[in-house]
Design a protein around this motif. Structure first.
Motif, PDB file in Angstrom:
ATOM      1  N   HIS A  82      -4.681   9.233  -4.005  1.00  0.00           N
ATOM      2  CA  HIS A  82      -4.458   7.798  -4.033  1.00  0.00           C
ATOM      3  C   HIS A  82      -3.839   7.459  -5.368  1.00  0.00           C
ATOM      4  O   HIS A  82      -4.044   8.176  -6.339  1.00  0.00           O
ATOM      5  N   TYR A  83      -3.115   6.377  -5.438  1.00  0.00           N
ATOM      6  CA  TYR A  83      -2.653   5.843  -6.724  1.00  0.00           C
ATOM      7  C   TYR A  83      -1.828   6.858  -7.531  1.00  0.00           C
ATOM      8  O   TYR A  83      -1.923   6.902  -8.752  1.00  0.00           O
ATOM      9  N   LYS A  90       3.586  -0.158   4.881  1.00  0.00           N
ATOM     10  CA  LYS A  90       3.018   0.694   3.835  1.00  0.00           C
ATOM     11  C   LYS A  90       2.909   2.163   4.228  1.00  0.00           C
ATOM     12  O   LYS A  90       2.702   3.019   3.378  1.00  0.00           O
ATOM     13  N   SER A 116      -2.783  -3.607  -1.695  1.00  0.00           N
ATOM     14  CA  SER A 116      -1.798  -3.516  -2.760  1.00  0.00           C
ATOM     15  C   SER A 116      -0.420  -3.275  -2.144  1.00  0.00           C
ATOM     16  O   SER A 116      -0.294  -2.610  -1.110  1.00  0.00           O
ATOM     17  N   SER A 160      -0.028   1.666  -7.385  1.00  0.00           N
ATOM     18  CA  SER A 160      -0.029   0.229  -7.133  1.00  0.00           C
ATOM     19  C   SER A 160       1.001  -0.469  -8.028  1.00  0.00           C
ATOM     20  O   SER A 160       1.318   0.016  -9.109  1.00  0.00           O
ATOM     21  N   ARG A 175       0.384   3.064   5.995  1.00  0.00           N
ATOM     22  CA  ARG A 175      -1.049   3.199   5.713  1.00  0.00           C
ATOM     23  C   ARG A 175      -1.780   3.592   6.985  1.00  0.00           C
ATOM     24  O   ARG A 175      -1.519   3.040   8.054  1.00  0.00           O
ATOM     25  N   ASN A 210       2.222  -1.425  -2.205  1.00  0.00           N
ATOM     26  CA  ASN A 210       2.869  -0.140  -2.462  1.00  0.00           C
ATOM     27  C   ASN A 210       2.830   0.677  -1.176  1.00  0.00           C
ATOM     28  O   ASN A 210       2.047   0.382  -0.283  1.00  0.00           O
TER      29      ASN A 210
END
Ligand code: TXA
Ligand code: MG
Length: 333
Positions: A232-233, A58, A145, A153, A60, A147
């Motif tokens: 985010h998102y 990700k 999620s 997402s 992340r 993504n």
């Protein structure tokens, strides 16, 4: 890495397909699967190496903890050291469903899952594919999620592939997710339940079960739940969230931008979306994924009403937006 896609019936998933996916999870591989909210990127939550590979796939930051998914409430004891009364009440009312509950973690839950913290976020999803997969794997499943970090997402298998093709082992394609936005996250470690991320289970619904709920980000909550961080998102196309979407659309268009709007009953070129908050949530990410492929310079979104039933949608829109324009020139506003 070659990413495989297996289609599964979202209501009656084929046990042979589920068994193959579960076997991959037990081997430490990454499997994306549908839930009732968004697609998750799953790994064995008790295998630190497997969980670390989620973060790699990700992109992340390792400081952002992931949610552990269980098939039944009875499996909570595998990851939680304590199950406070408020957690039990909320789980009894809302599980399986789109509610994630943060509780003290059990020793043995890898630091990779909790970002080194003392708590673990647990959720029991309400989706036959997720349920069957977690049961068959026989282990709790860590799943953010599915993504790339900070991007939108996924609510369809194709959205997962757009971000993660070649980076994960398998996608179980169970069709569109019906909920459409990520679960409500609450902290049940204190005397009063705190809402960390709004979702389709509203603060009002929580309060009906546990009494007063603390809302609003405080600094501590932001640090502990980075899903609350502003960036985010987001789609790649800049999103402008506007109280008066037509005025903003016209302003940008006159400045030479290719603009598409999202809202109800607008004048300029727009994609309509439901004025019901649940239907809006179900369609939002798919619409943004679609518009992101559309060669626009700006996506203008009409700000929904400031009421509690719209709180989760407004939260996600605000995070998706690069600009929020609240001036409203409409005469009836
Ligand atoms: O609907 C959902 O929740 C989806 C599906 C796949 O279940 N999952 C999801 O995961 O949205 P993710 O990683 O994208 O978001 C998890 C959120 C983040 O905001 C994270 O910071 C927070 O939960 N979180 C996870 N563990 C936590 C913990 N121990 N304490 C506080 N917040 C935590
Ligand atoms: Mg996420």
């Amino acid at each position: 890495m070659n990413t495989e896609t297996f289609r599964v019936d979202p209501v009656n998933p084929d046990p042979a397909i589920i068994a193959q996916a579960a076997e991959l999870l037990r081997e430490g591989r990454l499997v994306a699967f549908p839930t009732e909210t968004v697609y998750g990127l799953g790994a064995n939550a008790l295998d630190p190496v497997a969980v670390r590979s989620i973060f790699t796939a990700k992109g992340r930051p390792s400081s952002n903890p992931v949610i552990v998914h269980v098939a039944e409430s009875s499996q909570v004891g595998n990851v939680a050291a304590e199950w406070p009364e408020t957690a039990a009440q909320l789980a009894a009312r809302f599980w399986p469903g789109p509610l994630t509950i943060v509780v003290p973690k059990k020793a043995g839950v890898p630091d990779e899952v909790t970002a080194g913290g003392p708590t673990v976020a647990v959720r029991c999803p309400n989706h036959p594919v997720a349920h069957a997969l977690i049961l068959a794997a026989g282990v709790p499943i860590a799943a953010p999620s599915a993504n790339r970090s900070t991007e939108l997402s996924p609510t369809r298998a194709e959205h997962v592939l757009k971000g993660l093709n070649g980076r994960i082992d398998l996608v179980l394609d169970g069709g569109p997710c019906t909920g459409g936005i990520e679960s409500t996250v609450v902290d049940a470690t204190g005397p009063v339940v705190r809402l960390l991320r709004p979702g389709l289970i509203t603060a009002h619904m929580l309060e009906e079960v546990v009494g007063r709920v603390e809302t609003g980000a405080n600094h501590e909550a932001v640090v502990r739940s980075p899903g609350q961080m502003a960036k985010h998102y987001s789609p790649k196309t800049p999103v402008v969230l506007a109280a008066d979407a037509d005025a903003e659309h016209k302003r940008l268009r006159d400045a030479g931008f290719r603009v598409i709007s999202v809202g109800t009953d607008l004048i300029w070129e727009y994609r309509s979306i439901s004025d019901n908050p649940q239907e809006y949530a179900a369609d939002l990410y798919a619409l943004l994924h679609d518009l992101d492929n559309g060669n626009y310079d700006r996506i203008v979104i009409e700000m929904p009403p400031n009421t509690s039933e719209w709180a989760a949608v407004r939260d996600r829109l605000t995070r998706a937006a690069t600009d929020v324009i609240m001036n409203d020139s409409r005469p009836d506003a």
